[in-house]
Design an enzyme around this catalytic site. Structure first.
Site, short mmCIF file in Angstrom:
data_model
loop_
_atom_site.label_atom_id
_atom_site.label_comp_id
_atom_site.label_asym_id
_atom_site.label_seq_id
_atom_site.Cartn_x
_atom_site.Cartn_y
_atom_site.Cartn_z
N ASN A 99 40.30 -52.02 52.54
CA ASN A 99 40.54 -50.83 53.71
C ASN A 99 39.23 -49.98 53.60
O ASN A 99 38.90 -49.40 52.62
CB ASN A 99 41.66 -49.80 53.23
CG ASN A 99 41.74 -48.77 54.11
OD1 ASN A 99 41.28 -48.74 55.07
ND2 ASN A 99 42.55 -47.67 53.52
N TRP A 100 38.35 -50.23 54.63
CA TRP A 100 37.10 -49.56 54.52
C TRP A 100 37.32 -47.99 54.99
O TRP A 100 36.18 -47.37 54.88
CB TRP A 100 36.32 -50.20 55.81
CG TRP A 100 35.73 -51.33 55.60
CD1 TRP A 100 36.09 -52.26 54.31
CD2 TRP A 100 34.96 -52.51 55.96
NE1 TRP A 100 35.46 -53.38 54.37
CE2 TRP A 100 34.70 -53.52 55.36
CE3 TRP A 100 34.12 -52.15 57.38
CZ2 TRP A 100 33.75 -54.38 55.89
CZ3 TRP A 100 33.32 -53.15 57.94
CH2 TRP A 100 33.29 -54.33 57.08
N LYS A 101 38.38 -47.39 55.38
CA LYS A 101 38.54 -46.06 55.46
C LYS A 101 37.40 -45.64 56.92
O LYS A 101 36.97 -46.21 57.84
CB LYS A 101 38.27 -45.35 54.45
CG LYS A 101 39.47 -45.71 53.36
CD LYS A 101 39.46 -44.98 52.11
CE LYS A 101 40.56 -45.48 51.46
NZ LYS A 101 40.85 -44.50 50.08
N HIS A 150 49.35 -44.98 55.10
CA HIS A 150 48.29 -44.87 54.03
C HIS A 150 48.49 -43.37 53.64
O HIS A 150 48.58 -42.36 54.54
CB HIS A 150 47.13 -45.13 54.48
CG HIS A 150 46.04 -45.00 53.70
ND1 HIS A 150 45.60 -43.92 52.79
CD2 HIS A 150 45.58 -46.17 52.59
CE1 HIS A 150 44.72 -44.51 51.88
NE2 HIS A 150 44.92 -45.68 51.56
N GLU A 160 46.44 -41.12 52.87
CA GLU A 160 45.22 -40.09 53.39
C GLU A 160 45.98 -39.73 54.80
O GLU A 160 45.96 -38.70 55.40
CB GLU A 160 44.33 -40.89 53.43
CG GLU A 160 43.41 -40.95 52.15
CD GLU A 160 42.52 -42.03 51.95
OE1 GLU A 160 41.84 -42.16 51.04
OE2 GLU A 160 42.17 -42.46 53.22
N GLU A 192 50.77 -47.45 46.45
CA GLU A 192 49.80 -46.92 46.16
C GLU A 192 50.03 -45.54 45.64
O GLU A 192 50.16 -44.76 46.33
CB GLU A 192 48.86 -46.76 47.41
CG GLU A 192 49.39 -46.61 48.74
CD GLU A 192 48.38 -46.20 49.85
OE1 GLU A 192 47.25 -46.32 49.64
OE2 GLU A 192 48.76 -45.37 50.60
N GLY A 243 41.10 -43.21 45.10
CA GLY A 243 39.81 -42.56 45.02
C GLY A 243 39.42 -41.82 43.77
O GLY A 243 38.28 -40.94 43.88
N SER A 277 42.30 -47.34 43.61
CA SER A 277 41.26 -47.85 42.55
C SER A 277 41.14 -49.25 41.89
O SER A 277 40.59 -49.05 40.95
CB SER A 277 40.90 -46.63 41.70
OG SER A 277 41.09 -45.24 42.27
N GLY A 297 40.21 -49.96 48.24
CA GLY A 297 39.37 -48.97 48.97
C GLY A 297 38.06 -49.13 48.60
O GLY A 297 37.34 -49.90 49.16
N GLY A 298 37.48 -48.26 48.01
CA GLY A 298 36.22 -47.86 47.68
C GLY A 298 35.36 -49.46 47.13
O GLY A 298 34.30 -49.66 47.63
#
Length: 299
Positions: free
Chosen positions: A52-54, A138, A140, A210, A216, A256, A277-278
Site C-alpha cells: 500500500n503506497w499511501k 484502512h 488511516e 492491521e 507506521g 510495519s 506500507g513503508g
C-alpha cells in the site's frame, strides 16, 4: 501435543509453498487443500503479499521506477501472489510498468456509483480502467477521514456488485489492545464490514488485520500475537459463513512489516500474507518481503 501440532502446522504450510511454486494460480483464486475436518486451520492457502503506497511517491516518474523495481522481484520462483495499491493518478502508468505480472489496485473507493460526490471515485470508474482490486477500511481512512463501518460496508458491497475484489482492513487501537478488546473490535468490524456479502461472494474478499498501534510506528505484533488474532478472525468468519469459506479466506497481516519481520510472520499457520506500507516504497525491501523465507518453529 501443542508442540507436535505446531510442527505439523508449519510442515503443512511449507508443503503448500512448494506446491504454489509449481502452480499458475492467480491472485484471485487461492490454492486450497480440502479436508473433511471442521478445523479452519489448513495452512494451504496461497500466500498473498500486497503493498500500500499511501500518499507516495511524489511524481509519476518515481512511481514508474518503483513499480518496475517491484516487478523485477516477481519471478517464476516467487511462491506468493502479489498486488500493489497505488494513488489514483498512478494506476495507469504503474499497471503498464508491471506488465501484467500482478494486479494494481486502488487505495480506496466510494460506496456511491455516481452523482454529486466531488472528489469520489466509483467502482464502475475503476473497473472501466482495468482495476479489479481496492482497499476498504484502512485504519488511516477510518481515523483521518472518519469512515464508519457502515461506509466501509458500502465500499465492499460496491466493489462486489461490480465484480471486483476487496481487501477489508480491520484492527484495534493500542488502548483497545491493552484493554483486551481485540476480539470484540475485530468481530464488530468484520460483521459490519461484511454485512450483505453473500457466501458466494466471499471468494472476492481478503481480510487484512492491521493493529493500529503497529502502523507506521516501527512496532510489530509478534508472530504469536498476530497468529492468535488471525485465528480469532478465521473463527469469526467461520461463524458467519461456515468452516469451508473460513478455510478458503486469506487473512493478511499489516503493521510495519519489514524484511526482518516477514519470515517469522509468514511461518504462522493463519497468516496468509501481508499488507505492507513503508517497506513497499523500497523496491529491494519489498522484493525481499515478496520472496519471504518462512522459518521453522522450534520447541
Amino acid at each position: 501435543l501443542w508442540i507436535k501440532y505446531n510442527i505439523l502446522s508449519v510442515a503443512m504450510k511449507f508443503s503448500a509453498l512448494a506446491i504454489s511454486l509449481l502452480s499458475s494460480v492467480s491472485a484471485f483464486a487461492p490454492v486450497i487443500q480440502k479436508s473433511n475436518s471442521p478445523s479452519t486451520e489448513l495452512f494451504a492457502r496461497k500466500p498473498f503479499i500486497t503493498g500500500n503506497w499511501k500518499l507516495n511517491p511524489s511524481t509519476k516518474d518515481e512511481a514508474i521506477a518503483l513499480a518496475t523495481s517491484v516487478a523485477a522481484s516477481v519471478t517464476s520462483e516467487t511462491a506468493a501472489d502479489v498486488a500493489i495499491f497505488v494513488p489514483f493518478p498512478f494506476i495507469e502508468c504503474v499497471t503498464n510498468a508491471v506488465e501484467g505480472k500482478f494486479p494494481v489496485g486502488a487505495e480506496m473507493v466510494s460506496p456511491e456509483m455516481k452523482g454529486a460526490f466531488t472528489g469520489d471515485i466509483s467502482a464502475p470508474m475503476l473497473k472501466s480502467c482495468g482495476v479489479d482490486w481496492a482497499l476498504a477500511g484502512h485504519s488511516e481512512r477510518r481515523t483521518i477521514n472518519g469512515e464508519s463501518d457502515e461506509y466501509i460496508n458500502g465500499q465492499c458491497r460496491a466493489l462486489i456488485e461490480n465484480g471486483m475484489n476487496v481487501i477489508l482492513c480491520i484492527g484495534e487501537t493500542l488502548e483497545e489492545y491493552e484493554k483486551g478488546l481485540v476480539d470484540s473490535v475485530c468481530e464488530v468490524q468484520l460483521k459490519k464490514g461484511l454485512c450483505g456479502i453473500s457466501p458466494e461472494d466471499m471468494s472476492r474478499v481478503v481480510i487484512a488485520y492491521e493493529p493500529v498501534w503497529a502502523i507506521g510506528t516501527g512496532k510489530v505484533a509478534t508472530p504469536e500475537i498476530a497468529q492468535s488474532v488471525h485465528k480469532i478472525c478465521r473463527l469469526i468468519v467461520a461463524d458467519m459463513y461456515g468452516s469451508e469459506i473460513a478455510e478458503n479466506c486469506r487473512i493478511l497481516y499489516g503493521g510495519s512489516v519489514s524484511p526482518e519481520s516477514v519470515d517469522g510472520l509468514m511461518s504462522e499457520p493463519d497468516i496468509d500474507g501481508t499488507l505492507v506500507g513503508g517497506a513497499s516504497l523500497d523496491g529491494a525491501k519489498f522484493g525481499r518481503i515478496i520472496n519471504f523465507q518462512p522459518v521453522a518453529v522450534t520447541a
